[in-house]
Design a protein around this motif. Structure first.
Motif, PDB file in Angstrom:
ATOM      1  N   LEU A 216      41.771  37.635  40.884  1.00 27.76           N
ATOM      2  CA  LEU A 216      42.932  37.329  41.718  1.00 27.76           C
ATOM      3  C   LEU A 216      44.267  37.831  41.154  1.00 27.76           C
ATOM      4  CD1 LEU A 216      42.009  33.872  43.251  1.00 27.76           C
ATOM      5  CD2 LEU A 216      42.128  36.087  44.399  1.00 27.76           C
ATOM      6  N   PRO A 217      44.538  37.701  39.860  1.00 26.22           N
ATOM      7  CA  PRO A 217      45.809  38.269  39.382  1.00 26.22           C
ATOM      8  C   PRO A 217      45.804  39.787  39.541  1.00 26.22           C
ATOM      9  CG  PRO A 217      44.867  36.786  37.741  1.00 26.22           C
ATOM     10  CD  PRO A 217      43.824  36.999  38.804  1.00 26.22           C
ATOM     11  N   ARG A 218      46.963  40.360  39.843  1.00 21.61           N
ATOM     12  CA  ARG A 218      47.076  41.820  40.008  1.00 21.61           C
ATOM     13  C   ARG A 218      46.647  42.553  38.746  1.00 21.61           C
ATOM     14  NH1 ARG A 218      48.486  44.039  44.268  1.00 21.61           N
ATOM     15  NH2 ARG A 218      49.634  43.009  45.900  1.00 21.61           N
ATOM     16  N   SER A 219      46.077  43.731  38.941  1.00 18.86           N
ATOM     17  CA  SER A 219      45.653  44.635  37.857  1.00 18.86           C
ATOM     18  C   SER A 219      44.605  44.016  36.939  1.00 18.86           C
ATOM     19  CB  SER A 219      46.861  45.084  37.038  1.00 18.86           C
ATOM     20  OG  SER A 219      47.791  45.734  37.855  1.00 18.86           O
ATOM     21  N   SER A 220      43.792  43.132  37.467  1.00 21.64           N
ATOM     22  CA  SER A 220      42.795  42.456  36.630  1.00 21.64           C
ATOM     23  C   SER A 220      41.374  42.923  36.907  1.00 21.64           C
ATOM     24  CB  SER A 220      42.891  40.949  36.846  1.00 21.64           C
ATOM     25  OG  SER A 220      42.626  40.642  38.201  1.00 21.64           O
ATOM     26  N   THR A 221      41.205  43.973  37.693  1.00 20.40           N
ATOM     27  CA  THR A 221      39.865  44.407  38.079  1.00 20.40           C
ATOM     28  C   THR A 221      39.494  45.761  37.477  1.00 20.40           C
ATOM     29  OG1 THR A 221      40.700  45.445  40.098  1.00 20.40           O
ATOM     30  CG2 THR A 221      39.975  43.153  40.271  1.00 20.40           C
TER      31      THR A 221
END
Length: 91
Positions: A28-33
């Motif tokens: 869910l947090p940005r740039s975490s994938t």
């Protein structure tokens, strides 16, 4: 013996469906994938969608319910992955 089958299937469905929750929380947090494979997420989400169809055709609510939850959760992670890819492209 057959009376225990729905319970075993139901318990398996709960465990496998809920196993995606930690991945959703991480994505869910940005740039975490960054460490997640887009292809794997597409294939997994598609496969779970096909399991839903299979369960509907068989009339098996455990298959439908478990895979619906799993598909929704993996689709969420897939959406986060696509969001992050688009964010990288525009940066």
């Amino acid at each position: 013996m057959s009376s225990i089958l729905p319970w075993v299937g139901g318990f398996a469905a709960v465990l496998t469906s809920l196993s995606y929750i930690p991945q959703v929380r991480k994505a869910l947090p940005r740039s975490s994938t960054k460490d997640l494979s887009l292809k794997m997420l597409v294939v997994l989400t598609s496969g779970l969608g096909l399991w839903i169809g299979y369960g509907l055709l068989k009339g098996d609510w455990i298959i439908v319910l478990a895979n619906s939850i799993g598909c929704a959760l993996t689709a969420t992670v897939l959406g986060c992955k696509i969001r992050d890819i688009r964010g990288e492209d525009s940066a």
